[in-house]
Design a protein around this motif. Structure first.
Motif, PDB file in Angstrom:
ATOM      1  N   ILE A  88       1.039  -1.094  -0.187  1.00  0.00           N
ATOM      2  CA  ILE A  88      -0.351   0.495   0.219  1.00  0.00           C
ATOM      3  C   ILE A  88       1.047   1.284   0.041  1.00  0.00           C
ATOM      4  CG2 ILE A  88      -0.280  -0.006   2.548  1.00  0.00           C
ATOM      5  CD1 ILE A  88      -3.441   0.953   2.003  1.00  0.00           C
ATOM      6  N   LEU A  89       0.919   2.046  -1.130  1.00  0.00           N
ATOM      7  CA  LEU A  89       0.994   3.239  -1.076  1.00  0.00           C
ATOM      8  C   LEU A  89       3.114   2.722  -1.177  1.00  0.00           C
ATOM      9  CD1 LEU A  89      -0.120   5.653   1.920  1.00  0.00           C
ATOM     10  CD2 LEU A  89      -0.471   5.701  -0.568  1.00  0.00           C
ATOM     11  N   THR A  90       2.908   1.796  -2.357  1.00  0.00           N
ATOM     12  CA  THR A  90       4.056   1.661  -2.541  1.00  0.00           C
ATOM     13  C   THR A  90       5.571   2.880  -2.984  1.00  0.00           C
ATOM     14  OG1 THR A  90       3.195  -0.624  -3.298  1.00  0.00           O
ATOM     15  CG2 THR A  90       5.700  -0.075  -3.751  1.00  0.00           C
ATOM     16  N   VAL A  91       4.817   3.141  -3.884  1.00  0.00           N
ATOM     17  CA  VAL A  91       5.680   4.498  -3.897  1.00  0.00           C
ATOM     18  C   VAL A  91       6.245   4.970  -3.428  1.00  0.00           C
ATOM     19  CG1 VAL A  91       6.613   6.195  -5.593  1.00  0.00           C
ATOM     20  CG2 VAL A  91       5.551   4.126  -7.139  1.00  0.00           C
ATOM     21  N   PRO A  92       5.584   6.012  -2.233  1.00  0.00           N
ATOM     22  CA  PRO A  92       5.823   6.812  -1.580  1.00  0.00           C
ATOM     23  C   PRO A  92       6.817   6.127  -0.176  1.00  0.00           C
ATOM     24  CG  PRO A  92       3.137   7.212  -2.004  1.00  0.00           C
ATOM     25  CD  PRO A  92       3.618   6.037  -2.596  1.00  0.00           C
ATOM     26  N   ALA A  93       6.894   4.701   0.053  1.00  0.00           N
ATOM     27  CA  ALA A  93       7.154   4.121   1.114  1.00  0.00           C
ATOM     28  C   ALA A  93       8.506   4.027   0.876  1.00  0.00           C
ATOM     29  CB  ALA A  93       6.335   2.690   1.180  1.00  0.00           C
ATOM     30  N   LEU A  94       8.838   3.625  -0.677  1.00  0.00           N
ATOM     31  CA  LEU A  94      10.164   3.499  -1.419  1.00  0.00           C
ATOM     32  C   LEU A  94      10.394   4.746  -1.192  1.00  0.00           C
ATOM     33  CD1 LEU A  94       9.202   1.140  -4.301  1.00  0.00           C
ATOM     34  CD2 LEU A  94      10.516   0.514  -2.259  1.00  0.00           C
ATOM     35  N   ILE A  95       9.599   5.153  -1.703  1.00  0.00           N
ATOM     36  CA  ILE A  95      11.021   7.037  -1.385  1.00  0.00           C
ATOM     37  C   ILE A  95      11.645   7.566   0.143  1.00  0.00           C
ATOM     38  CG2 ILE A  95      10.481   9.757  -1.722  1.00  0.00           C
ATOM     39  CD1 ILE A  95       8.633   9.177  -4.428  1.00  0.00           C
ATOM     40  N   ALA A  96      10.438   7.417   0.919  1.00  0.00           N
ATOM     41  CA  ALA A  96      10.942   7.089   2.608  1.00  0.00           C
ATOM     42  C   ALA A  96      12.227   6.525   2.743  1.00  0.00           C
ATOM     43  CB  ALA A  96       9.012   7.523   3.315  1.00  0.00           C
ATOM     44  N   GLY A  97      11.799   4.700   2.301  1.00  0.00           N
ATOM     45  CA  GLY A  97      12.571   4.339   2.517  1.00  0.00           C
ATOM     46  C   GLY A  97      14.035   5.045   2.142  1.00  0.00           C
ATOM     47  N   ILE A  98      14.180   5.441   0.859  1.00  0.00           N
ATOM     48  CA  ILE A  98      15.287   6.122   0.271  1.00  0.00           C
ATOM     49  C   ILE A  98      16.124   6.764   0.545  1.00  0.00           C
ATOM     50  CG2 ILE A  98      16.282   7.031  -1.816  1.00  0.00           C
ATOM     51  CD1 ILE A  98      14.302   4.874  -3.752  1.00  0.00           C
ATOM     52  N   LEU A 106      24.622   9.698   5.195  1.00  0.00           N
ATOM     53  CA  LEU A 106      25.613  10.442   5.233  1.00  0.00           C
ATOM     54  C   LEU A 106      25.652  10.224   6.982  1.00  0.00           C
ATOM     55  CD1 LEU A 106      23.123  13.170   3.549  1.00  0.00           C
ATOM     56  CD2 LEU A 106      25.616  12.614   3.218  1.00  0.00           C
ATOM     57  N   ALA A 107      25.478   9.847   7.875  1.00  0.00           N
ATOM     58  CA  ALA A 107      25.430   9.305   9.372  1.00  0.00           C
ATOM     59  C   ALA A 107      26.693   8.601   9.171  1.00  0.00           C
ATOM     60  CB  ALA A 107      24.260   8.718   9.832  1.00  0.00           C
ATOM     61  N   ASP A 108      27.288   7.976   8.296  1.00  0.00           N
ATOM     62  CA  ASP A 108      28.378   6.994   7.909  1.00  0.00           C
ATOM     63  C   ASP A 108      28.174   5.517   9.047  1.00  0.00           C
ATOM     64  OD1 ASP A 108      30.956   6.390   7.071  1.00  0.00           O
ATOM     65  OD2 ASP A 108      31.765   6.254   9.250  1.00  0.00           O
ATOM     66  N   MET A 109      26.304   5.103   8.453  1.00  0.00           N
ATOM     67  CA  MET A 109      26.462   4.430   9.986  1.00  0.00           C
ATOM     68  C   MET A 109      25.557   3.004   8.562  1.00  0.00           C
ATOM     69  SD  MET A 109      23.520   5.385  11.472  1.00  0.00           S
ATOM     70  CE  MET A 109      22.265   4.006  12.411  1.00  0.00           C
ATOM     71  N   ILE A 110      27.321   2.318   8.200  1.00  0.00           N
ATOM     72  CA  ILE A 110      27.292   1.375   6.869  1.00  0.00           C
ATOM     73  C   ILE A 110      26.746   0.024   7.525  1.00  0.00           C
ATOM     74  CG2 ILE A 110      28.013   0.270   4.947  1.00  0.00           C
ATOM     75  CD1 ILE A 110      28.273   3.216   4.767  1.00  0.00           C
ATOM     76  N   TYR A 111      25.262  -0.752   7.419  1.00  0.00           N
ATOM     77  CA  TYR A 111      25.046  -1.823   8.074  1.00  0.00           C
ATOM     78  C   TYR A 111      24.170  -2.581   7.182  1.00  0.00           C
ATOM     79  CZ  TYR A 111      21.954  -4.835  10.590  1.00  0.00           C
ATOM     80  OH  TYR A 111      21.724  -5.644  11.021  1.00  0.00           O
ATOM     81  N   ILE A 112      22.778  -2.287   6.278  1.00  0.00           N
ATOM     82  CA  ILE A 112      22.506  -3.356   5.798  1.00  0.00           C
ATOM     83  C   ILE A 112      22.199  -2.280   5.100  1.00  0.00           C
ATOM     84  CG2 ILE A 112      20.905  -3.092   6.721  1.00  0.00           C
ATOM     85  CD1 ILE A 112      19.621  -5.677   5.823  1.00  0.00           C
ATOM     86  N   TYR A 113      21.697  -0.498   4.959  1.00  0.00           N
ATOM     87  CA  TYR A 113      21.283   0.626   5.031  1.00  0.00           C
ATOM     88  C   TYR A 113      21.641   0.449   3.249  1.00  0.00           C
ATOM     89  CZ  TYR A 113      20.798   1.060   9.675  1.00  0.00           C
ATOM     90  OH  TYR A 113      20.133   0.946  10.852  1.00  0.00           O
ATOM     91  N   PRO A 114      23.111   0.344   3.048  1.00  0.00           N
ATOM     92  CA  PRO A 114      23.091   0.746   1.407  1.00  0.00           C
ATOM     93  C   PRO A 114      22.474  -0.320   1.015  1.00  0.00           C
ATOM     94  CG  PRO A 114      25.351   1.139   2.448  1.00  0.00           C
ATOM     95  CD  PRO A 114      23.975   0.337   3.466  1.00  0.00           C
ATOM     96  N   VAL A 115      22.399  -1.577   0.775  1.00  0.00           N
ATOM     97  CA  VAL A 115      21.858  -2.974   0.138  1.00  0.00           C
ATOM     98  C   VAL A 115      19.966  -2.289   0.277  1.00  0.00           C
ATOM     99  CG1 VAL A 115      21.010  -4.818   0.018  1.00  0.00           C
ATOM    100  CG2 VAL A 115      23.461  -4.597   0.961  1.00  0.00           C
ATOM    101  N   GLN A 116      19.701  -1.609   1.255  1.00  0.00           N
ATOM    102  CA  GLN A 116      18.421  -1.317   1.317  1.00  0.00           C
ATOM    103  C   GLN A 116      17.490   0.359   0.035  1.00  0.00           C
ATOM    104  OE1 GLN A 116      17.917  -0.557   5.375  1.00  0.00           O
ATOM    105  NE2 GLN A 116      16.377  -2.577   6.135  1.00  0.00           N
ATOM    106  N   LEU A 117      18.652   0.880   0.429  1.00  0.00           N
ATOM    107  CA  LEU A 117      18.695   2.264  -0.419  1.00  0.00           C
ATOM    108  C   LEU A 117      19.026   1.641  -2.132  1.00  0.00           C
ATOM    109  CD1 LEU A 117      18.991   4.783  -0.383  1.00  0.00           C
ATOM    110  CD2 LEU A 117      21.796   5.047  -0.307  1.00  0.00           C
ATOM    111  N   ALA A 118      20.087   0.829  -2.703  1.00  0.00           N
ATOM    112  CA  ALA A 118      20.435  -0.169  -4.132  1.00  0.00           C
ATOM    113  C   ALA A 118      19.178  -0.795  -4.400  1.00  0.00           C
ATOM    114  CB  ALA A 118      21.409  -0.737  -3.156  1.00  0.00           C
ATOM    115  N   VAL A 119      18.474  -1.548  -4.043  1.00  0.00           N
ATOM    116  CA  VAL A 119      17.109  -2.223  -3.786  1.00  0.00           C
ATOM    117  C   VAL A 119      15.774  -1.104  -4.067  1.00  0.00           C
ATOM    118  CG1 VAL A 119      14.828  -3.980  -3.313  1.00  0.00           C
ATOM    119  CG2 VAL A 119      17.990  -4.557  -2.506  1.00  0.00           C
ATOM    120  N   GLY A 120      15.784  -0.352  -3.205  1.00  0.00           N
ATOM    121  CA  GLY A 120      14.923   1.395  -3.143  1.00  0.00           C
ATOM    122  C   GLY A 120      14.437   1.003  -4.434  1.00  0.00           C
ATOM    123  N   PHE A 121      15.786   1.698  -4.867  1.00  0.00           N
ATOM    124  CA  PHE A 121      16.483   3.249  -5.696  1.00  0.00           C
ATOM    125  C   PHE A 121      15.871   1.922  -7.361  1.00  0.00           C
ATOM    126  CE2 PHE A 121      19.275   5.577  -4.259  1.00  0.00           C
ATOM    127  CZ  PHE A 121      18.591   6.947  -4.934  1.00  0.00           C
TER     128      PHE A 121
END
Length: 156
Positions: A88-98, A106-121
């Motif tokens: 539900i509201l997939t595109v807004p949820a993806l944009i919020a996740g990105i 930017l906060a230099d928190m490299i965990y799973i977030y770059p993978v989530q970012l790439a998949v979100g894009f």
């Protein structure tokens, strides 16, 4: 061709659900752990990897509104995850996740977030396929069928 389209719909919908589970898990973990960003603010301000403008944002905006961000971050992750899981509201949820992923990077928190970012894009680019199996698409299809039946009965 129809088999290929259905396969892509299934693949990207499953990818969307997997990303949603990941965000939901992160948000739930932060809620259960009583997330507190106050310890992260000085860490970001003092690290050498974050841009200066982001350090200023963390110090002056986040640092002076810790209570707001302590609620906003875990609930944001939880709601993004839920939106992606149920579709539900997939595109807004993806944009919020990105947006959240960029902030974590930017906060230099490299965990799973770059993978989530790439998949979100990728999912934003393939949003029609990623949204195919979801509540929003089901509701749109139901509305179309209702409109067709109303038009058909009006012509009789």
């Amino acid at each position: 061709m129809k088999v290929l389209n259905q396969s892509l719909n299934m693949l990207f919908s499953l990818l969307r659900i997997g990303l949603g589970i990941s965000w939901f898990h992160e948000g739930l973990f932060k809620l259960q752990a009583k997330f507190d960003i106050s310890g992260l603010v000085p860490s970001v301000v003092n690290n050498v990897d974050s841009p200066m403008w982001y350090k200023t944002f963390m110090e002056h905006v986040v640092g002076s509104n810790v209570a707001v961000f302590n609620v906003l971050i875990p609930w944001g992750e939880l709601l993004v995850g839920l939106g992606l899981i149920i579709g539900i509201l997939t595109v807004p949820a993806l944009i919020a996740g990105i947006f959240m992923g960029i902030n974590y990077w930017l906060a230099d928190m490299i965990y799973i977030y770059p993978v989530q970012l790439a998949v979100g894009f990728i999912l934003v680019l393939m949003h029609k396929q990623a949204s195919y199996f979801g509540i929003s698409n089901g509701l749109v299809g139901l509305k179309r069928r209702r409109n067709r039946s109303k038009i058909g009965s009006a012509n009789v």
